[in-house]
Write a protein that holds these residues in place. Sequence first.
Motif, PDB file in Angstrom:
ATOM      1  N   LEU A  93       0.836  -1.210   0.000  1.00 21.47           N
ATOM      2  CA  LEU A  93       0.000   0.000   0.000  1.00 21.47           C
ATOM      3  C   LEU A  93       0.864   1.250   0.000  1.00 21.47           C
ATOM      4  N   ASN A  94       1.912   1.240   0.792  1.00 20.88           N
ATOM      5  CA  ASN A  94       2.814   2.390   0.809  1.00 20.88           C
ATOM      6  C   ASN A  94       3.506   2.568  -0.536  1.00 20.88           C
ATOM      7  N   ALA A  95       3.887   1.435  -1.156  1.00 26.63           N
ATOM      8  CA  ALA A  95       4.541   1.522  -2.456  1.00 26.63           C
ATOM      9  C   ALA A  95       3.601   2.110  -3.499  1.00 26.63           C
ATOM     10  N   LEU A  96       2.347   1.680  -3.490  1.00 28.21           N
ATOM     11  CA  LEU A  96       1.375   2.244  -4.418  1.00 28.21           C
ATOM     12  C   LEU A  96       1.162   3.733  -4.168  1.00 28.21           C
ATOM     13  N   LYS A  97       1.056   4.103  -2.905  1.00 28.60           N
ATOM     14  CA  LYS A  97       0.804   5.503  -2.558  1.00 28.60           C
ATOM     15  C   LYS A  97       1.973   6.393  -2.952  1.00 28.60           C
ATOM     16  N   GLU A  98       3.200   5.867  -2.806  1.00 29.87           N
ATOM     17  CA  GLU A  98       4.380   6.694  -3.040  1.00 29.87           C
ATOM     18  C   GLU A  98       4.847   6.666  -4.490  1.00 29.87           C
ATOM     19  N   ARG A  99       4.552   5.590  -5.234  1.00 26.16           N
ATOM     20  CA  ARG A  99       5.116   5.451  -6.568  1.00 26.16           C
ATOM     21  C   ARG A  99       4.078   5.492  -7.689  1.00 26.16           C
ATOM     22  N   ALA A 100       2.887   5.000  -7.422  1.00 25.82           N
ATOM     23  CA  ALA A 100       1.903   4.877  -8.495  1.00 25.82           C
ATOM     24  C   ALA A 100       0.903   6.026  -8.530  1.00 25.82           C
ATOM     25  N   LEU A 101       0.424   6.480  -7.361  1.00 26.73           N
ATOM     26  CA  LEU A 101      -0.601   7.514  -7.307  1.00 26.73           C
ATOM     27  C   LEU A 101       0.068   8.879  -7.350  1.00 26.73           C
ATOM     28  N   THR A 102       0.035   9.496  -8.516  1.00 27.76           N
ATOM     29  CA  THR A 102       0.774  10.746  -8.727  1.00 27.76           C
ATOM     30  C   THR A 102      -0.058  11.990  -8.459  1.00 27.76           C
ATOM     31  N   VAL A 103      -1.295  11.831  -8.031  1.00 22.07           N
ATOM     32  CA  VAL A 103      -2.111  13.000  -7.705  1.00 22.07           C
ATOM     33  C   VAL A 103      -1.699  13.549  -6.345  1.00 22.07           C
ATOM     34  N   GLY A 104      -2.128  14.772  -6.064  1.00 24.40           N
ATOM     35  CA  GLY A 104      -1.675  15.433  -4.835  1.00 24.40           C
ATOM     36  C   GLY A 104      -2.292  14.889  -3.567  1.00 24.40           C
ATOM     37  N   GLY A 105      -3.620  14.732  -3.546  1.00 20.15           N
ATOM     38  CA  GLY A 105      -4.293  14.371  -2.305  1.00 20.15           C
ATOM     39  C   GLY A 105      -4.676  12.902  -2.263  1.00 20.15           C
ATOM     40  N   VAL A 106      -4.024  12.139  -1.404  1.00 13.58           N
ATOM     41  CA  VAL A 106      -4.348  10.724  -1.206  1.00 13.58           C
ATOM     42  C   VAL A 106      -4.416  10.483   0.294  1.00 13.58           C
ATOM     43  N   LYS A 107      -5.552   9.981   0.774  1.00  8.99           N
ATOM     44  CA  LYS A 107      -5.680   9.691   2.199  1.00  8.99           C
ATOM     45  C   LYS A 107      -6.241   8.282   2.382  1.00  8.99           C
ATOM     46  N   GLU A 108      -5.820   7.641   3.446  1.00  7.95           N
ATOM     47  CA  GLU A 108      -6.270   6.291   3.736  1.00  7.95           C
ATOM     48  C   GLU A 108      -7.643   6.322   4.409  1.00  7.95           C
ATOM     49  N   ILE A 109      -8.475   5.347   4.057  1.00  9.87           N
ATOM     50  CA  ILE A 109      -9.798   5.221   4.661  1.00  9.87           C
ATOM     51  C   ILE A 109      -9.953   3.799   5.181  1.00  9.87           C
ATOM     52  N   THR A 110     -10.587   3.689   6.325  1.00  9.26           N
ATOM     53  CA  THR A 110     -10.777   2.374   6.950  1.00  9.26           C
ATOM     54  C   THR A 110     -12.232   2.106   7.306  1.00  9.26           C
ATOM     55  N   GLU A 111     -13.124   3.113   7.169  1.00  8.79           N
ATOM     56  CA  GLU A 111     -14.524   2.958   7.532  1.00  8.79           C
ATOM     57  C   GLU A 111     -15.418   3.317   6.352  1.00  8.79           C
ATOM     58  N   PHE A 112     -16.585   2.680   6.308  1.00 12.75           N
ATOM     59  CA  PHE A 112     -17.507   2.922   5.202  1.00 12.75           C
ATOM     60  C   PHE A 112     -18.094   4.338   5.245  1.00 12.75           C
ATOM     61  N   GLU A 113     -18.298   4.875   6.439  1.00 12.61           N
ATOM     62  CA  GLU A 113     -18.862   6.222   6.521  1.00 12.61           C
ATOM     63  C   GLU A 113     -17.931   7.238   5.879  1.00 12.61           C
ATOM     64  N   THR A 114     -16.641   7.112   6.159  1.00 14.69           N
ATOM     65  CA  THR A 114     -15.654   8.001   5.521  1.00 14.69           C
ATOM     66  C   THR A 114     -15.601   7.746   4.024  1.00 14.69           C
ATOM     67  N   LEU A 115     -15.738   6.484   3.634  1.00 19.04           N
ATOM     68  CA  LEU A 115     -15.729   6.139   2.210  1.00 19.04           C
ATOM     69  C   LEU A 115     -16.882   6.811   1.479  1.00 19.04           C
ATOM     70  N   TYR A 116     -18.097   6.724   2.048  1.00 16.15           N
ATOM     71  CA  TYR A 116     -19.263   7.323   1.391  1.00 16.15           C
ATOM     72  C   TYR A 116     -19.122   8.846   1.294  1.00 16.15           C
ATOM     73  N   THR A 117     -18.641   9.459   2.361  1.00 12.99           N
ATOM     74  CA  THR A 117     -18.494  10.916   2.347  1.00 12.99           C
ATOM     75  C   THR A 117     -17.508  11.350   1.277  1.00 12.99           C
ATOM     76  N   SER A 118     -16.366  10.660   1.187  1.00 14.93           N
ATOM     77  CA  SER A 118     -15.353  11.005   0.181  1.00 14.93           C
ATOM     78  C   SER A 118     -15.863  10.724  -1.229  1.00 14.93           C
ATOM     79  N   LEU A 119     -16.523   9.581  -1.407  1.00 14.21           N
ATOM     80  CA  LEU A 119     -17.027   9.213  -2.726  1.00 14.21           C
ATOM     81  C   LEU A 119     -18.044  10.221  -3.239  1.00 14.21           C
ATOM     82  N   LEU A 120     -18.999  10.623  -2.391  1.00 16.33           N
ATOM     83  CA  LEU A 120     -20.051  11.550  -2.801  1.00 16.33           C
ATOM     84  C   LEU A 120     -19.593  12.993  -2.792  1.00 16.33           C
ATOM     85  N   SER A 121     -18.348  13.226  -2.379  1.00 16.11           N
ATOM     86  CA  SER A 121     -17.766  14.566  -2.474  1.00 16.11           C
ATOM     87  C   SER A 121     -16.925  14.724  -3.727  1.00 16.11           C
ATOM     88  N   GLY A 122     -16.740  13.649  -4.489  1.00 11.48           N
ATOM     89  CA  GLY A 122     -15.993  13.727  -5.739  1.00 11.48           C
ATOM     90  C   GLY A 122     -14.686  12.972  -5.750  1.00 11.48           C
TER      91      GLY A 122
END
Length: 512
Positions: A93-122
């Motif tokens: 996961l760290n390798a993907l975050k540091e090497r593959a995901l080249t966008v600026g904002g990447v945050k880890e999510i562990t709960e569905f409530e946070t997932l839904y909020t982020s997903l429906l925010s764009g």
Amino acid sequence: MEHNKPAGSDAAEPISAVLKQNIEKIIHELGHSDDIILREIRIGKLGNIRAAIVYTDGLTGTQQLADFVMESLIMDMKNTELDQLVSFGQDVLNALKERALTVGGVKEITEFETLYTSLLSGDAILLFEGQSQGFAIGVRYWNQRSVTEPATETIVRGPRESFTESIRTNTALIRRKIKDRNLWLETRTIGRVTKTDVSIMYIHGIASNTVVDEVRKRLDRIDIDGILESGYIEELIQDERRSPFPTIYNTERPDVVAADLLEGRVAILVDGTPFVLTAPTTFIQFFQAAEDYYQRADISTFLRLLRYLSFYISLVGSSLYIAITTFHQEMIPTQLLISLAAQREGVPFPAIVEAFMMEIALEILREASIRMPRAVGQAVSILGTLVIGTAAVEAGMVSAAMVIVISITAISNFIFPAPNMSISVRLIRFPMLLLAASFGLFGIIIGYITLMFHLCSLRSFGVPYTSSLAPYNREDLKDTIFRLPRWRMRTRPHLLNQENETREQAPPSPKT
């Protein structure tokens, strides 16, 4: 920081390590909505790492997602370390975050409530097989109104930009004007259903810590299902809910908010509206226009005095006419009294009925001109006023003098820089008319005294509403009724800021 999560058994339900189970839950919880796009992919040189990307069509930048996420994960991620690891764990996961995901904002999510909020925010959601956590990738993008000229606070000289409905655009407009590291921003989510982003902005070291803490407490106490405009926040956190006077200032101009921040106020920004709230506020602030500080002090002082005069005319202009013509005819010159008596000879109603008829007709026309299509609203308003006024005089329902008085009163009401103050004056005008019709000038004086007591009793986040007139502060009078030259305004308002009151260390002489 997130607040007001909806109560329920799955409010903090963790993400499952089974990818298929997560996908089925997301699709089911979101009602199989057509705008929720899901794409399953395989990562790694051998393609043995299963993953899924979920995003909301219309809120997510699909081009950014394709260029900086999909292409990086599928085409560019050829590192064999991903396939050689024995266990698919946090290292990958760290390798993907540091090497593959080249966008600026990447945050880890562990709960569905946070997932839904982020997903429906764009945000785009990236989930993995065998992992009970995923990534929320910041690729938000949607069509929005561009920065345009303010619609409600027009000026002759000064900046021509206004806030938009995007909270991030609004914070950027403020930071363009205040490039200081002490300009702090705090964001929380308010609304159990809408989950609206609400931010507070203040300058650390200038804004009072007591006021900032009070703003935080009042926002955190809000428990409501939805926030759709800053008016919701204003009504929920204001000091006095039964007063016609606003105790929180609102504006759509970034320069006004920047000036308020420099004086020690706190700005409250709500996503989805171009109107930003500032607190604490005072009664004097509603008579101060942004243009006052872009012109010479003598011109600004004259315009400000004109606003105060218009305030009194709008408040008691028609009341004075009713009181004098009904109870105190001896105050009118003889020739004018004869002319007024001749005009009222055929009018069957007393003066108070005339005034109420004209005031209500004017309010109806004003509201109709706002709600009608813009192309015909102004024409209908002007035509309706002329036709109704002329027809009413010719029909003998009202006198010509009453039409003139009501017209001057109404025009004076449009001079206020803050529209919400003009609405307050319009509301107070009706009880003043009743007092004038019942007790004459004595009733108007009683109304004034009651109004003064009420204003002096108001507070805005602990700050007296009538400062710096009451309590009196001689130093703060430099920017109240008069606007002194810039080199005389060395300090910030005293009651708004008790820590850093010095605005200018060594003011130069005006002759140098």
